[in-house]
Design an enzyme around this catalytic site. Sequence first.
Site, PDB file in Angstrom:
ATOM      1  CB  CYS A   1      45.836 -37.963  20.808  1.00 25.26           C
ATOM      2  SG  CYS A   1      44.971 -39.638  21.552  1.00 25.26           S
TER       3      CYS A   1
ATOM      4  CB  CYS B   1      49.431 -45.021  21.075  1.00 24.93           C
ATOM      5  SG  CYS B   1      49.534 -43.546  19.972  1.00 24.93           S
TER       6      CYS B   1
HETATM    7 FE1  FES Z   1      45.677 -41.185  20.029  1.00 25.80          FE
HETATM    8 FE2  FES Z   1      47.278 -43.035  19.651  1.00 25.80          FE
HETATM    9  S1  FES Z   1      47.513 -41.335  18.520  1.00 25.80           S
HETATM   10  S2  FES Z   1      45.978 -43.212  21.230  1.00 25.80           S
END
Ligand code: FES
Length: 149
Positions: free
Chosen positions: A50, A119
Amino acid sequence: MSTEFEELQELASADARDVYSETVIDHAMNPRNAGIMQDADGYARITGPCGDTMEIWLKVSNDTIVDATFMTDGCGTSLASGSMVTEIAKSRNVDEAQRISQQDVLDALDGLPQDSEHCALLAANTLKAALRDYLTMKREPWKRAYRKY
Ligand code: FES
């Protein structure tokens, strides 16, 4: 584009309580073990798919984690995940800590929405990498001279 502060405010809102557990909101708003550790025995920095980065520092004595800290530039749920994984790791021995999984972090947080579950994976993977770093430094202490932390 929302700021990190706005994101945290959103997490604390009434609507967020339908989406996030009380534990997630608590750890996102009041993260435990946040900060850089000097003279760490184990350290890792991982950037997830992400684009968010997590760092974890470990202090280890007699193969037991006596302290763990983290930093992240990620969202509120990555803050909560870093906070929780360092809480879970403290007082564990290195073997036990290597078995801490994404699911353990999710369970301790009373779950995350599906699109935030990664996450917890980033937190668990960063912990594992910091433990590998500790084991490498223990085997080859001269490498410490080339490390930033
Ligand atoms: Fe990237 Fe949570 S959105 S680690």
